[in-house]
Every structure is written in C-alpha cells, then in structure tokens.
Motif scaffolding. Sequence first.
Motif, PDB file in Angstrom:
ATOM      1  N   ARG A   1       0.816  -1.199   0.000  1.00  0.00           N
ATOM      2  CA  ARG A   1       0.000   0.000   0.000  1.00  0.00           C
ATOM      3  C   ARG A   1       0.858   1.260   0.000  1.00  0.00           C
ATOM      4  NH1 ARG A   1      -3.730  -1.349   4.475  1.00  0.00           N
ATOM      5  NH2 ARG A   1      -4.042  -3.280   3.386  1.00  0.00           N
ATOM      6  N   GLN A   2       2.020   1.168   0.663  1.00  0.00           N
ATOM      7  CA  GLN A   2       2.928   2.337   0.643  1.00  0.00           C
ATOM      8  C   GLN A   2       3.786   2.344  -0.601  1.00  0.00           C
ATOM      9  OE1 GLN A   2       5.338   2.467   4.174  1.00  0.00           O
ATOM     10  NE2 GLN A   2       3.621   1.740   5.391  1.00  0.00           N
TER      11      GLN A   2
ATOM     12  N   HIS B   1       5.909   0.204  -1.346  1.00  0.00           N
ATOM     13  CA  HIS B   1       7.245  -0.293  -1.064  1.00  0.00           C
ATOM     14  C   HIS B   1       7.333  -1.654  -1.754  1.00  0.00           C
ATOM     15  CE1 HIS B   1      10.839  -1.187   1.576  1.00  0.00           C
ATOM     16  NE2 HIS B   1      10.520  -2.372   1.120  1.00  0.00           N
TER      17      HIS B   1
ATOM     18  N   VAL C   1       8.350   5.597  18.740  1.00  0.00           N
ATOM     19  CA  VAL C   1       7.992   6.783  17.954  1.00  0.00           C
ATOM     20  C   VAL C   1       6.477   6.915  17.833  1.00  0.00           C
ATOM     21  CG1 VAL C   1       8.116   7.815  15.655  1.00  0.00           C
ATOM     22  CG2 VAL C   1      10.150   6.809  16.678  1.00  0.00           C
ATOM     23  N   GLN C   2       5.817   5.773  17.682  1.00  0.00           N
ATOM     24  CA  GLN C   2       4.360   5.801  17.591  1.00  0.00           C
ATOM     25  C   GLN C   2       3.739   6.462  18.822  1.00  0.00           C
ATOM     26  OE1 GLN C   2       2.368   4.921  15.086  1.00  0.00           O
ATOM     27  NE2 GLN C   2       4.202   4.473  13.887  1.00  0.00           N
ATOM     28  N   LEU C   3       4.425   6.342  19.936  1.00  0.00           N
ATOM     29  CA  LEU C   3       3.877   6.899  21.168  1.00  0.00           C
ATOM     30  C   LEU C   3       4.317   8.322  21.436  1.00  0.00           C
ATOM     31  CD1 LEU C   3       4.277   3.801  23.499  1.00  0.00           C
ATOM     32  CD2 LEU C   3       2.193   4.663  22.434  1.00  0.00           C
ATOM     33  N   VAL C   4       5.583   8.616  21.169  1.00  0.00           N
ATOM     34  CA  VAL C   4       6.084   9.915  21.602  1.00  0.00           C
ATOM     35  C   VAL C   4       6.572  10.821  20.474  1.00  0.00           C
ATOM     36  CG1 VAL C   4       6.707   9.071  23.882  1.00  0.00           C
ATOM     37  CG2 VAL C   4       8.400   8.986  22.046  1.00  0.00           C
ATOM     38  N   GLY C   5       6.635  10.288  19.252  1.00  0.00           N
ATOM     39  CA  GLY C   5       7.148  11.111  18.151  1.00  0.00           C
ATOM     40  C   GLY C   5       8.652  10.986  18.044  1.00  0.00           C
ATOM     41  N   SER C   6       9.203  11.191  16.839  1.00  0.00           N
ATOM     42  CA  SER C   6      10.631  10.921  16.667  1.00  0.00           C
ATOM     43  C   SER C   6      11.509  11.979  17.312  1.00  0.00           C
ATOM     44  CB  SER C   6      10.951  10.782  15.175  1.00  0.00           C
ATOM     45  OG  SER C   6      10.600  11.969  14.510  1.00  0.00           O
ATOM     46  N   ASP C   7      10.982  13.194  17.480  1.00  0.00           N
ATOM     47  CA  ASP C   7      11.815  14.239  18.072  1.00  0.00           C
ATOM     48  C   ASP C   7      12.186  13.965  19.522  1.00  0.00           C
ATOM     49  OD1 ASP C   7      11.891  15.511  15.749  1.00  0.00           O
ATOM     50  OD2 ASP C   7      10.760  17.305  16.362  1.00  0.00           O
TER      51      ASP C   7
ATOM     52  N   ARG D   1      15.848   3.992   7.413  1.00  0.00           N
ATOM     53  CA  ARG D   1      15.026   4.481   6.317  1.00  0.00           C
ATOM     54  C   ARG D   1      15.791   4.388   4.992  1.00  0.00           C
ATOM     55  NH1 ARG D   1      12.639   9.492   4.431  1.00  0.00           N
ATOM     56  NH2 ARG D   1      14.006  10.781   5.686  1.00  0.00           N
TER      57      ARG D   1
ATOM     58  N   GLU E   1      14.505   2.542   1.743  1.00  0.00           N
ATOM     59  CA  GLU E   1      14.178   3.266   0.510  1.00  0.00           C
ATOM     60  C   GLU E   1      15.227   3.095  -0.582  1.00  0.00           C
ATOM     61  OE1 GLU E   1      13.281   7.287   1.558  1.00  0.00           O
ATOM     62  OE2 GLU E   1      11.425   6.724   2.593  1.00  0.00           O
TER      63      GLU E   1
ATOM     64  N   GLU F   1      20.228  16.981  11.087  1.00  0.00           N
ATOM     65  CA  GLU F   1      19.526  17.400   9.874  1.00  0.00           C
ATOM     66  C   GLU F   1      20.498  17.728   8.737  1.00  0.00           C
ATOM     67  OE1 GLU F   1      15.807  20.237   8.757  1.00  0.00           O
ATOM     68  OE2 GLU F   1      16.059  19.236  10.685  1.00  0.00           O
TER      69      GLU F   1
ATOM     70  N   ASN G   1      20.885  15.675   5.236  1.00  0.00           N
ATOM     71  CA  ASN G   1      20.500  16.354   4.010  1.00  0.00           C
ATOM     72  C   ASN G   1      21.649  16.719   3.086  1.00  0.00           C
ATOM     73  OD1 ASN G   1      17.782  16.205   4.509  1.00  0.00           O
ATOM     74  ND2 ASN G   1      17.790  18.062   5.758  1.00  0.00           N
TER      75      ASN G   1
END
Lengths: 465, 580
Positions: free
Chosen positions: B416-417, B419, B469-475, B489, B493, B538, B542
Amino acid sequence: MSGKEYRTITDVKGPLVFLNKTEPVSYGEIVQLMLSDGSIKNGQVLDTSDDQVIVQVFEGTASVDRQTGVKFLGDVFKLPVSKGLIGRILDGAGRPRDGGPDIVADEMADIIGAAINPYSRQSPESFIQTGISAIDACTSLVRGQKLPIFSASGLPHNDIALQIARQAKLVDSDDDFVVVFCAMGITAEEYNFFVHDLERTGALENSALFVNLADDPAVERLITPRLALTAAEYLAFEHDYHVLVIYTDMTNYCESLRQIGAAREEVPGRRGYPGYMYTDLAMLYERAGLVKGKKGSITQFPILTMPGDDITHPIPDLSGYITEGQIVISRELHQKGIYPPINVLPSLSRLMNAGIGDGKTREDHKSVSDQLYAAYAQGRELRGLVAIVGEDALNERDLQLLKFADIFEDQFLRQSRDEDRSISEGTLDLAWNLLSNIDTKYLVRLDQKWIDKYHPTEKSSNEEE
Amino acid sequence: MSKENGVIYRISGPVVTAVGISPRMYEVVRVGDEGLMGEVIELHGDQSVIQVYEETSGIKPGEPVIRTGQTLSVQLGPGLLTQIYDGIQRPLPKLEETMGVFITRGVDADGLDLKRKWEFNAVAKKGDDVSSGQVIGKVQETETIEHRVMVPPNVSGKVKSIKSGTFNITETVCVLDDGTEIAMMQEWPVRHPRPFVQKYAPDVPLITGQRILDFLFPLAKGGTAGIPGPFGSGKTVTQQQLAKWSDAQIVVYIGCGERGNEMTEVLDEFPHLIDPNTNKPLMNRTVMIANTSNMPVAAREASVYTGITIAEYFRDMGYNVALMADSTSRWAEAMREISSRLEEMPGEEGYPAYLSSRLAEFYERAGRVETLSGSDGSVSVIGAVSPPGGDISEPVSQGTLRIVKVFWGLDAGLARQRHFPAINWLNSYSLYPQALDQWYRDNIAPDFPEVRTEISTLLQIESELQEIVQLVGSDALPVDQQLTLEVARMIREFFLQQNAFHDVDTFSDLDLQYHMAKAILSFQEEAKKAIAGGAQLEDVVNVPARTDLMRGRFEKGYEDRISDLVSEMSKQIDASMEAN
C-alpha cells in the motif's frame, strides 16, 4: 431431440428438482418444466447419471409438484445474439423486458463461453481516461481490463460506475464504448437510477441491459452475467465494438451460488460458499480482454458490496485474486463528504504500467503516481500519530506530509459528478501543484528530470543554481 | 493389454463416472464421443471415477469411455524450450491453429513437434556401455541451451550403432545390442519423480538480482521457497522477476489458475528480454505452462506435475533449473474442487486430508542431485501462495511453510505504501545463509555475512524504535537513535525497495548489492563521527551527495560510480561538521 416429456420427479429441494429414470441426458442441458397451471419454468442439468438427473430451476421451484412435466431440450443454454441487442433491455434470462420484439438472432451463442487461449490474447495497453483523477492517476484503467469496484452498502458506487460509463474515452482513438449493463438482484430503485441516468445522457441507445431484480428468481442470477458477457463477446469480437461491461452486484451472485451449493448438500468452503467459487468467478471475470486479430475489446467493471466492509470476506477476496486490481470505496472518505470517496491506498490497477507513460498518457505519470501514493500513505499514517502526540512532536517533513494528505483528499480526490478531468492538464498538473506543497528534497520518488520539467516552482527555466 | 470399452454412468462437472472398464489408478482414458482426455482418480466397485481435463457440458450417460493403458505422461525431448503449454502439455499455439482464439475441446495435440528435424551429434560411440540417464548425444536446441539426449529410464546395454545427423525426435538415433532403439524423445509419467543417484546439500545461491532476496533471504540452487501474500502484494511480479533474472540455466514457469492477461504479458515480454548472463533472449531458456483460472480445473491440478517433470528432465542433463509455480493455492483449490465432487471427507477448510502430503511430495521433487549420468543438476522450486484475506494461518500456507526453507512474506501494508518488492523483512526468513556463507566469502567479499547481519540488525532495531515513535514522536528520541532511524530508512528506501519496471534498477548483481549495503554502513559511520563532532543531524542527513548516491541507482554505470559517490558523501558530511 426427442422432446419427450417426463413425469418422474422424485424430490424437490430449494431450487433443485430430482428426476428418476430418463433417457440419457447431457450435462448442462436446458430443461423446461410444464406446470399443471400451464406455466413454464426453465432449468439446467447439474448432475446426470443413468439413475438420476438433478435440474436447477432458474425461476425457483414454487408450485412444482410430482406431476410437473419435464422436457429436456437437447442443447445447452444459448443466447440469440445480434447487433440488435444494442439499445435493448432484457430480463435476467434474456427475454425482452422493454416491451420490444424478440431479438432476431444472427447466431445462437453458448452462454458458458469458452476460455480464451492465453497465447491468443493481446496485452491490454490502451489507456482509458475516466475523467476521475483518483482512477486516472493512481489506478489507471486500460482497455481489456477487469477492474472491480469494492464498495459497501450505503456508498455511492453506482454514481461512480455511471460516471465512468459516461466519461470513459480512449485517448488513442475516437471509438466510443458500448455499455453492457448487468443487474443481479439489485432493487428496482437502483435499477431505475441506472436507467434514468443512461437515458438522460443518451447512453441508453448505446447500451444493452440484462436485468435481474431483487424480486426476480435468485437462481436466475447465475445465468444473467453469462448472458451479458456472451452479448459482450459477440459485440466485441464479431462486430469490433469496445464494450464496457458493468455488473452489479456480484455479492448477490455469490449468494445465489451458495444457495445452490447448499441445496445440493455440497461440502462448503469458507463461510458456506462453495469450494469452486474461485473457478466460477474466474469464468466470468476472465471473459474480459482483447484477442489477436480482433479490433474489439471487453473491459469489465464488476461492482461488489463487501459484507460488513470486510475486504477479507470470500467474495472480495476471491475477486481480488482474479481481477486486475480493484477500486476501493471508503466509508471514511464518504463521511467526510468527499466524492468520489476512493481510497487510493488499497486500490490498485495491475495493468497500469502497460497503459501509461510517454506516448500513452505522459512521461512523468508513473513517478507522479508513486509519489502521490507514498506521500499520501505517510501523511495518513501521521494522522494517527498526531492524534496521540499532537503536531508539535512532528518534524518539518512530517508536518508537510500531514498537510499534504488533507490537500490531496480535498482537491485531488474531490470532484463533482460531472467533472471530466483530462489526464494531462486536469489530473497530472493538478498533482504537481499539490506536490509542490512538499519540499523537493522529500519527493524521493520523482526523477530529477521530471522535477526540472514539470514542478510548478522548480522548473529548469526559473532555477538559478 | 487389450483396450476395453466402458460407458459413462454419471457426469457431475469435471468428474465423470464410468462403468464397464477396470482401469488402473491414474490411467488416462478417453471420455465421450469427442474423446475428451481424463484420468482415473478413484475405483469404486465396478465404477471408475475420472477427472476430465476438458469442459464436460453436453456429454451424456451412455457415451463411450476408452482406456489408453497409459498414465498421464509428458513428452520430453528437443523442442520443449520456448514453448508454451496448457496444463496437460498441449502447445497453446497449436491449439490456436486448430481451434481459434477460444479453447474448445476434444483436440489432441502432441507436446513436441514430431516432424521438426534437429541436428543430432552423437557423443556415445559404438561399443560403449550405456545406462539410463547417460548422455548419448547433443542437440543445439536454442542459441544458448544444448539439449543433452539421454538414454531413457530402465534401458541399458552396449551401443550397437549410433549416428549423428538430422532427425526428427521419433527417429531412431541409437540401437543397443539387444535391439532396443533409442530416439531423441522419451516419455515420463508426471506423477512420478524422475530417478537420480543422490541428493546433495545445496551450497550455491540462486542469484536473482533482487536485493532483498539475494542479500537478506537467499535461496540456494536446489532449494525451495514459498511466497505467500494477499492479492495486490506483488507475488506475480516477484515470480516474474525471478523467472527473468535468476541465474538458473533453465526456467519453468507455471501459471496455475491465474489471470489470462498476466500470462499474455509474460508471453509478450519474455521474447524481448535479454538474459544478463548470456546476452541472448530469455525465452531461449524458458518453458511456460499456462492454465488460466477459467481453463478446466482438472488440467490445473495436473499442471504443476507437468511442469516439475519437465524441470527434472533438464536437471537430469546437468542443468540448474528454477521452477516458479504461480499459484500453488489455485492448485490446492483444484484438488479441493475435485475432492468435493468425489464426496470425500474434507479436512481443514474443505481441503482434502491429503493436501499437505501432496504439497510435500511436490516440493520434495526439488533439490540438487547427482544425476544418473554422474553430473550435478538442480531444481529450485519457488511457489507462490495466495492465502484468503492474506491470513497465512490457512492450510495451504501452513502446509507450504512446513516444507520450504525460505519464506518470503509479502505484506499488504508495504504494498500500500508502494514499497516494492513488498517483502516483509521482519517476518521473512531463509534457512540457507549458513550453508551459503562460505560461498559469499569466497566469491563476493570476505565480510559479506557480517554486513548482512549488520543490515538486518538495524532493521530489527528500527522496528523497536518505531514502537516508541508511535507513542512519543521521533523528536523525543536521542540523536543517536534518530540517526539509526534515518539509516534504517535509507536501507528501506535505497536498498530494499527495487523498481521491477525500471530498466536499470530491476536487476542488481551481488557485487553491487554488497557495495550498496556498505555505502549505507559508511553513511552511518560518517554521520556518527560528524554528530559526535558537533554536526546537526539534519545537516548530515540532508547533504546533497547522499541524495545523489540514492538516486544514482537508477542510472546506468552505477556500479562504477558508487565508490566516488560514497567518498563525496563522506566529504560533505565532514564539511557539515566544520560548518558548525
């Protein structure tokens, strides 16, 4: 054949009639039942041996008794076919329903339909533009494909099917489609909706309708789609028409199949449906396609309603294994007021790659479609996360994707019922516009050369680096 | 054996009951006035139950049934390659000639062209002692494949005469002392495995050019693999990729109960594809069997046996053969359908109780063997499974998983994604790496197994971190864990995703796979250093060179440029540290 009449019915069970001691009767033969009140019912031989013959009666067995006369007609079920089918409305057993005369047959065609030799098929690769962005961009339809609509009760699948029937056009030729419409067990109201719409747009003259409504005999539903497909094959392969077959509702068809299985006391498969349902469905769905040396084509749009919105239910499940993809209608999007509520994530067109790209739609189509999927999928996933942690916990990339999911639904998916978007300017350019809300560095599915050429703000011409 | 004639007593779908004959089990009989082909599958008192390979409507009780005295067999000899058959080895082009684009019935067609002449080069000499399986001559069947003509099973003796020259496949090319005449064609009953001397343990990988398969979950030559997955998850594309790119010398592709248009796609595409190993059309090494979902169900049941017998025949010549069966679920359903017509007591979900033993017997015909002629040949079997609703707790998936050594689990969520290949790296497995590691060390890189372990460990850690991460976010994660997520990732990818429809990306050789994996690890290492030196995550992530590295895999000549791209990336990451 003899046309001898037998009065040897021993058992009647549901839609089945059991007879003893007949002359040899062939498997699949057509049968007529003469009731004492003078009415006639039709049936077909399901099992035959020296001692017993089992007949499936299409109109149901109400008022059949042991004195009912049974006549074997010595032939398998055939449909009279001619170009005169176009513009006609027939009932579920192929008799005129519109008050018109009988079809003057050019040919009698066996409704079971032989399998197309895989070697003789031609690969479907002509893009059909439906004017619906979600379909054209993400689950592109090609001529000769079978692409079901997986829907559920209360969703606007009929509107979508009609919109497709209205707007479908080939980009590489001016040929029009002929619509063969097959109703199986739908309500009179739904039927009227279809007919009125076809009438309103003038499409009725270009259609052949086979109609079995909810109060028509359930067993008849087993032959209705076969009649429709036989007509479609004749029009496509004898008269070079491009035929679009819409049938609804496959779920009712499968229920009838189960009913017969149960009456025969067969060993049931999953959820009581017969073990041969896959093969049976394949005998319908596989009658789509193109063959070498013939100009015509058959494209199928079966509609099925998923019981309990469950895509793993045997009916959508087995269908999905046979058809070349599926268009999934989402209750969630419908409730948000988005039309057409097509959830592109579980939707799929397996023949898409053959029908899109340079010379067919546009060179960047594949990349754009992949990127739309990826971005929308991630955006939707993030919605779940935001519900727990709030937007503050998201980084820049995630925020952009989250926002994109909303824009995508609101501007890309949403369109009106008579909005016909062209693939290049209407759909793909719109996609680029929406994607430009995301930083280019996050658009990893897009080839640089397409970004240079199509990105609204980063086209090579206005790039300074 | 005198041919007795019987008559039809009963017809129910593809199952016909006859009386008046007493055939052997699995004997082939001719049914009805049209002489439809059928196979005896049950004897019951004076009744013989027959599964008929063609549509039965219109047939009546009282029509004749004729014994043939033979069991269901295939014709083996030059002319198999590039051919496309239905489930009972009737060539589809031949059927088109005789009955047009729709398959009607009652048409008999030889599996091989009996008239075509082949150039036979004898390798055995007068006076040689030969025994079954021994190669007595060669025929250049296609540009790339040399057909080795073998002494048929159960035949041996001293060669009295043998001649090279141009013959058709039924002409005698060799005569033994006892008068036995040998032609290029032989027949073999499909339900019996062909004989061999012994089975070896597989220790060479079947290289497929698919990164996730070769690198993380390799299949050995002679091994077995199962690919279960819900519809739309890419089973067929994966099977086709294997048929196209795997380094087997012969490919047998069975389309069992699948879509007609898909088979057509294969038929259209294969003749244009070039084998990366030989630079010749892939079709030259391919035999196809197409029994689509609407073709008769009994022939679908037979199709996998037809396919594996042809595969074994090429194995016996000393070739590495890969067989793809798409899909074994359709085969199992054909068994179920016939079983229920026989009114047999059903096992789980209506499947016959002998389902798992039939599956096991089939997969057991794979293997790397010492052939009767003393050479080394293999059959690798890759079976797709189509579990209802994608739920692999059902009998066919379970029966398959008990036997196969490699499990490539397809995942609807990944599909579905978009991938692709949508093979789930967390629940897939291969039991071959240990047997194959030495080969990788010797042929690719000494640290190949270690690199693989590192990559799969990263993916494992990622899945654990994702839960947080699902609970608290990646930050909320510490920087080093955020980096791990970025690296994972990149694995997903850049490495695991592979575009089957892209000219370049569709195939990666093992060397390139290794270098790509190393590139990811060196990114991780450089990034760690840079972050320790004060760089921002970052900025490190990048750096433009990393995007170039990742996008570069779509361009020709990537294998030559990858090391430059990696060093450019390192340079830029270093620079990002100094910028702070």
